[in-house]
Every structure is written in structure tokens, then in C-alpha cells.
Design a protein around this motif. Sequence first.
Motif, PDB file in Angstrom:
ATOM      1  N   PRO A 404       0.832  -1.210   0.000  1.00  0.00           N
ATOM      2  CA  PRO A 404       0.000   0.000   0.000  1.00  0.00           C
ATOM      3  C   PRO A 404       0.859   1.250   0.000  1.00  0.00           C
ATOM      4  N   PHE A 405       0.277   2.341  -0.468  1.00  0.00           N
ATOM      5  CA  PHE A 405       0.997   3.607  -0.490  1.00  0.00           C
ATOM      6  C   PHE A 405       0.032   4.748  -0.203  1.00  0.00           C
ATOM      7  N   THR A 406       0.578   5.828   0.342  1.00  0.00           N
ATOM      8  CA  THR A 406      -0.189   7.031   0.669  1.00  0.00           C
ATOM      9  C   THR A 406       0.128   8.103  -0.361  1.00  0.00           C
ATOM     10  N   THR A 407      -0.910   8.840  -0.757  1.00  0.00           N
ATOM     11  CA  THR A 407      -0.754   9.812  -1.835  1.00  0.00           C
ATOM     12  C   THR A 407      -1.291  11.167  -1.421  1.00  0.00           C
ATOM     13  N   GLY A 408      -0.544  12.213  -1.780  1.00  0.00           N
ATOM     14  CA  GLY A 408      -0.981  13.589  -1.580  1.00  0.00           C
ATOM     15  C   GLY A 408      -1.093  14.309  -2.915  1.00  0.00           C
ATOM     16  N   ILE A 409      -2.115  15.180  -3.042  1.00  0.00           N
ATOM     17  CA  ILE A 409      -2.387  15.889  -4.292  1.00  0.00           C
ATOM     18  C   ILE A 409      -2.411  17.390  -4.013  1.00  0.00           C
ATOM     19  N   SER A 410      -1.691  18.162  -4.822  1.00  0.00           N
ATOM     20  CA  SER A 410      -1.585  19.606  -4.621  1.00  0.00           C
ATOM     21  C   SER A 410      -2.721  20.348  -5.314  1.00  0.00           C
ATOM     22  N   ARG A 411      -2.712  21.662  -5.122  1.00  0.00           N
ATOM     23  CA  ARG A 411      -3.514  22.531  -5.966  1.00  0.00           C
ATOM     24  C   ARG A 411      -2.877  22.603  -7.351  1.00  0.00           C
ATOM     25  N   ALA A 415       1.992  27.890 -13.451  1.00  0.00           N
ATOM     26  CA  ALA A 415       3.260  28.192 -14.115  1.00  0.00           C
ATOM     27  C   ALA A 415       4.377  27.430 -13.419  1.00  0.00           C
ATOM     28  N   PRO A 416       5.525  27.236 -14.111  1.00  0.00           N
ATOM     29  CA  PRO A 416       6.638  26.491 -13.496  1.00  0.00           C
ATOM     30  C   PRO A 416       7.088  27.065 -12.167  1.00  0.00           C
ATOM     31  N   GLY A 417       7.012  28.396 -12.013  1.00  0.00           N
ATOM     32  CA  GLY A 417       7.448  28.999 -10.761  1.00  0.00           C
ATOM     33  C   GLY A 417       6.610  28.601  -9.565  1.00  0.00           C
ATOM     34  N   GLU A 418       5.406  28.063  -9.803  1.00  0.00           N
ATOM     35  CA  GLU A 418       4.526  27.653  -8.712  1.00  0.00           C
ATOM     36  C   GLU A 418       4.724  26.188  -8.322  1.00  0.00           C
ATOM     37  N   LEU A 419       5.575  25.465  -9.053  1.00  0.00           N
ATOM     38  CA  LEU A 419       5.747  24.028  -8.790  1.00  0.00           C
ATOM     39  C   LEU A 419       6.371  23.735  -7.425  1.00  0.00           C
ATOM     40  N   PRO A 420       7.354  24.527  -6.941  1.00  0.00           N
ATOM     41  CA  PRO A 420       7.870  24.235  -5.592  1.00  0.00           C
ATOM     42  C   PRO A 420       6.783  24.273  -4.528  1.00  0.00           C
ATOM     43  N   ARG A 421       5.895  25.245  -4.609  1.00  0.00           N
ATOM     44  CA  ARG A 421       4.812  25.325  -3.629  1.00  0.00           C
ATOM     45  C   ARG A 421       3.842  24.151  -3.803  1.00  0.00           C
ATOM     46  N   ALA A 422       3.564  23.771  -5.052  1.00  0.00           N
ATOM     47  CA  ALA A 422       2.664  22.641  -5.294  1.00  0.00           C
ATOM     48  C   ALA A 422       3.251  21.349  -4.723  1.00  0.00           C
ATOM     49  N   TYR A 423       4.564  21.178  -4.878  1.00  0.00           N
ATOM     50  CA  TYR A 423       5.216  19.986  -4.336  1.00  0.00           C
ATOM     51  C   TYR A 423       5.071  19.932  -2.821  1.00  0.00           C
ATOM     52  N   GLU A 424       5.296  21.047  -2.128  1.00  0.00           N
ATOM     53  CA  GLU A 424       5.149  21.079  -0.676  1.00  0.00           C
ATOM     54  C   GLU A 424       3.708  20.811  -0.268  1.00  0.00           C
ATOM     55  N   GLN A 425       2.758  21.317  -1.057  1.00  0.00           N
ATOM     56  CA  GLN A 425       1.348  21.046  -0.759  1.00  0.00           C
ATOM     57  C   GLN A 425       1.047  19.549  -0.852  1.00  0.00           C
ATOM     58  N   ALA A 426       1.565  18.894  -1.883  1.00  0.00           N
ATOM     59  CA  ALA A 426       1.324  17.456  -2.056  1.00  0.00           C
ATOM     60  C   ALA A 426       1.968  16.659  -0.924  1.00  0.00           C
ATOM     61  N   ARG A 427       3.192  17.042  -0.533  1.00  0.00           N
ATOM     62  CA  ARG A 427       3.848  16.351   0.580  1.00  0.00           C
ATOM     63  C   ARG A 427       3.059  16.519   1.870  1.00  0.00           C
ATOM     64  N   GLN A 428       2.579  17.733   2.097  1.00  0.00           N
ATOM     65  CA  GLN A 428       1.811  17.983   3.317  1.00  0.00           C
ATOM     66  C   GLN A 428       0.509  17.186   3.303  1.00  0.00           C
ATOM     67  N   ALA A 429      -0.144  17.125   2.149  1.00  0.00           N
ATOM     68  CA  ALA A 429      -1.389  16.364   2.048  1.00  0.00           C
ATOM     69  C   ALA A 429      -1.147  14.879   2.330  1.00  0.00           C
ATOM     70  N   ALA A 430      -0.032  14.329   1.811  1.00  0.00           N
ATOM     71  CA  ALA A 430       0.284  12.917   2.061  1.00  0.00           C
ATOM     72  C   ALA A 430       0.552  12.681   3.539  1.00  0.00           C
ATOM     73  N   ARG A 431       1.318  13.591   4.154  1.00  0.00           N
ATOM     74  CA  ARG A 431       1.670  13.433   5.571  1.00  0.00           C
ATOM     75  C   ARG A 431       0.424  13.487   6.457  1.00  0.00           C
ATOM     76  N   VAL A 432      -0.435  14.496   6.215  1.00  0.00           N
ATOM     77  CA  VAL A 432      -1.647  14.637   7.029  1.00  0.00           C
ATOM     78  C   VAL A 432      -2.616  13.494   6.747  1.00  0.00           C
ATOM     79  N   GLY A 433      -2.730  13.099   5.480  1.00  0.00           N
ATOM     80  CA  GLY A 433      -3.645  12.012   5.129  1.00  0.00           C
ATOM     81  C   GLY A 433      -3.288  10.716   5.825  1.00  0.00           C
ATOM     82  N   ARG A 434      -1.972  10.428   5.922  1.00  0.00           N
ATOM     83  CA  ARG A 434      -1.561   9.198   6.614  1.00  0.00           C
ATOM     84  C   ARG A 434      -1.902   9.277   8.096  1.00  0.00           C
ATOM     85  N   ARG A 435      -1.691  10.443   8.716  1.00  0.00           N
ATOM     86  CA  ARG A 435      -2.000  10.587  10.137  1.00  0.00           C
ATOM     87  C   ARG A 435      -3.498  10.445  10.397  1.00  0.00           C
ATOM     88  N   MET A 436      -4.284  11.015   9.487  1.00  0.00           N
ATOM     89  CA  MET A 436      -5.729  11.036   9.713  1.00  0.00           C
ATOM     90  C   MET A 436      -6.390   9.705   9.374  1.00  0.00           C
TER      91      MET A 436
END
Length: 551
Positions: A404-411, A415-436
Amino acid sequence: MHSASTLARGLSVADALSLSSLAGTEVLAGATGLDRVIQRLNVMEVPDILPWVKPHELLLTTGYPLQSAGDLAGLVRDLDERGLAAVAIKLGRYVDTLPDEVLRTADSLGLPLLRLSGAVAFDDVLNQLLTDIINRQAATLARAEEVHRVLVDVILAGGGLAAIAEKLPELLDGSVMVTTPDGRVLARSGMDEEVLADPRFFDPSGGRFQVEHFKHGARALDDEDPRVVQVPVLAGSLDHGRVVLITRGRSAEAADVHLLERAAATAALVITRDLAVSAVEGKYQGDFLRDLLAGNAGGDEHVIRHCASLGWDIDRPLVAVVAELDGEAGAPVPAAGELRPAHERFAGAWSMVVRERDPGAVVVGYSQEVVVLLGADGGGGGVGPRVRSVIAQVAGDGGGGRRPFTTGISRVAAAPGELPRAYEQARQAARVGRRMNGPGSVAEFDDLGVYRLLSQIPDTAELRSFIAETLGELAETGSPEKDDLRTTLETLLDNNLNVAETARLLHFHYNTLRYRIGKLERMLGPFSTDPHLRLNLLVALRAVRMHDLRG
């Protein structure tokens, strides 16, 4: 020993009976074993023949040694245990008939007892059968060499798994595919829609052959009517997948297994070669994506051009997806050599599924996660359902030992400049989703709500203090009464203090719930009239659930 004999190369007892040297031979008993395979010949000249008997032999005898053999039924059982193909005897000169007990024993074991015609000469039988066996083995070897030559030519021409799969159906007379260890199809050929739609072979998603339902190698021939043979693709101690044959209207044979093993060895060379190339490319791509997601890859125009050279299309709206393998409860910590292939296979599964839907997507596997940048434009129904569809296909039906695996999805990143923030959003979603929700969860950043804020608080002691001050006695555990009251409070607040709806959900009488509300307000304060207190209570309850601080 009946099933084991089918694994040998030679001719069956039934085929041997059609030869001219055995004309007029009668089957006295053991007719169910006529498919046993004859690989050797032997002549019984002494009663104590057992030390010289070998598997897959046809044992010829004049009957003379049987006069002093003692327990003939026991001898038949001993011969069967040694894997004998059949016993052929000349009756009349030394032994007129075989006892009924012997015939019944042979029938029960499926060991053919053959009565030779008086005109049969042993030297004719030995000569013709040995010639036929050698010719059959030579034909099998010649066929194997032809398969080897064709596959080597494929490799020398730079062909991959698809080219190997394309050549095999004409050589093996059936549908052929190369899969990952858990059955994801990497290449296939000669496969019609009827086979693809057969639930015996493929899971409902249609993309995974159900490897766990079929035996490996020669063991597949033990089945009553073997249609499927699979052999592992091994390189050293690493399992890279399977080569699978589904026959066309016939049972699989030992020769098919031998040829598939040749094909698997060739596939291992191709996979090892491709892995060596992709390891270099993947290292470079992984390093560049790390720089991109850290905001250190340069301006948008430079990043877009560089990504295009890698086959990535990032000049469009994208959604970041982070997938992390979950640890298995109670499983031992894998050794370093075992961990890497698991993550490589996981990344390969993502790459296979995503590239089918979006050839310009970014898929990179790291030691702890797979990062995907997937096109968010086009299609109806929103980004979330489309990404969840990809996740469902990667997960498949859970067969083949997949983890099994846990997955997070960003907003969506416009534009390419927004990808770092999207990556952090996806990581945060995966982390919180696993806890919840535990392992295997899928969480979208936009659905996290207050959990987004709570996950950013690093000071667990401060959260514990807040929970204790806000919930008071209800922050403690170990008391069924307090646990029950805490559940009542959370349900009541989630339903905006709707007493009737809360009573229905908790299966309480209306007056019982009114009593509980009074008790809760005496413990916590007038939350039914104080919106700020209600907010604090809700946040404390969410913090308890998220960080599992109640224990």
C-alpha cells in the motif's frame, strides 16, 4: 509420480504404443498413466531390479525374474515410487498371468502394465524407442536454438521487450507477454480481445496479469489442462518480472517451459541493459527535478526548454502528486538490497500508468517517494477525480504482493514557478492524510481544512497543553464514560448543535442528549452560546484526532 513424469522430455507411453515395434501390445492395467513420459529403457533380468531403476524408464521383462520376485504388488508400488514410466512383460513362457491384486495395484497407481506380443523382439523395441526419444530431444534442442538465435538477433539489433514479445508468438504458438513481478504488462503480442477480457487472466483494470493465480515454470504442467505457463525473469538475486505464455487451444508442454526459460534469460539481459541506461538518466532527471522543486533551476523559459529536452511538458497547468510506500505492520525492516528494487518497481508502476495517459508528464522515483507532475488542463470532472483514477490504476486490485501507499495531491500550479509550492502542498497532504486515515490514504491539499494549520505546529507539547486546557477532563483516556462524552461532543459540534440530528446519529433519546449537553457545559463551559469556545473545542478535538495525543 504421475504428474512429475510429465516434466521429462521424451515420448509418452501412449505414443510408444503406436510404434511398429510394439504392435499388438495390450494394456493390462494402469491405463490412466498412458501419458507418463518414457525417457530411458531398461531390461529386468533379476528380481532385485529396484537399485537399477531410474525415473521415466520403460522396463522390459520376459517374466522370468518375476517367478522369484515374491510380493509382486509390493514390487509394483516400489517401481511407481521410483517414477517408472511403464512395465512391459511377455506372458506365457515363464508367467502365464498376473495376479488380480497386481492389476488392481497398478490401476490405483496409474502405472501402465503392458503385455507384449510374442512376436516382439526386445532389440527392436530398444532400437526404435531410443531412436524416437533421441530424435524428439534433438528437435526440442533445435527449436530452443532457433528461439535463442532469433532473440539474440533482436538484442543485437537494439530491440527491447516489445521486440522480444513480438517474436515469441510465432515460435511458441500462443499469446506472450512480459510483465513486472506483480503482473503489470510491459509488452505483449498475439493477444486477442477475448484473452484480454478474460477475468481468469487479468484484473478488472485490464492492465495487470494475475501472476498470483498461476504456477511457475514446470510446476504449471501439473495442472489438468495447463494453458498458462510463466517463468521468472531473474538477474542475479533480483526478480525483474515474468515471461508468460497463454497457449492457443492446446495444453502447454515441457518444451514450452524450456523455450520460455530461454526467452526469460534474454529478457533479463534487455531489462538489465535498460536499467543501467535508465539509472544514469534517472539520476540526472532526479537531480534536476530536485532543483526545480527547490526553486533553484533558473527562470521559467530556461526550465521549460530544459524539461522539453527530457520529454517533460511543464508549459501548462500541472498538479503535483507525491506517493509514498507505507511500511507493513509487523514486517521486518528490509535489507538495503531489498529496499531499492521495491521502490524501483513502485516508480516503474507509476511511470507506466501515467505515461499512458499523459506522455509529457514528469515521473521521478526517489528512495522515499515518487513525484509526479501531471497535466491539469483538459477533461471534465476536475483534477481530483482524474488523479484518483491514476492512483486506482497504480494500486490495481492489490494482487501480486503489492504494497500500500499514501498519496498527496496539490492545488493546480499555473506556471513552473509555482511548482515548488505545489510539491510542498502534495507532501503535506500525504503526511496529514496518513495521520488522519492511516496507510493507503489519498488526500487533496484543498480538503485538509484546519489540519493544514495543525500540521505546521512543530511543538507537540504546546498542542498537548492546548488540548488539556480546552478539553479538561475529556483530554484524558481510559474512562469509557469520558470517551463516550468526547464522542458526543464532537458529533454535536460537527452537526452545528443540531440536537435532533445528533441524537439520531448517536442513537440516543432526545432527552438523554439534552442531559449530556448540560453535563458537558458544566465541564467545559457554555459552548452552546459561546462561538469562540465552540471554535476552541473543535480545534482541540481535531488536534487530538490528528496527532493521536489522547494516549
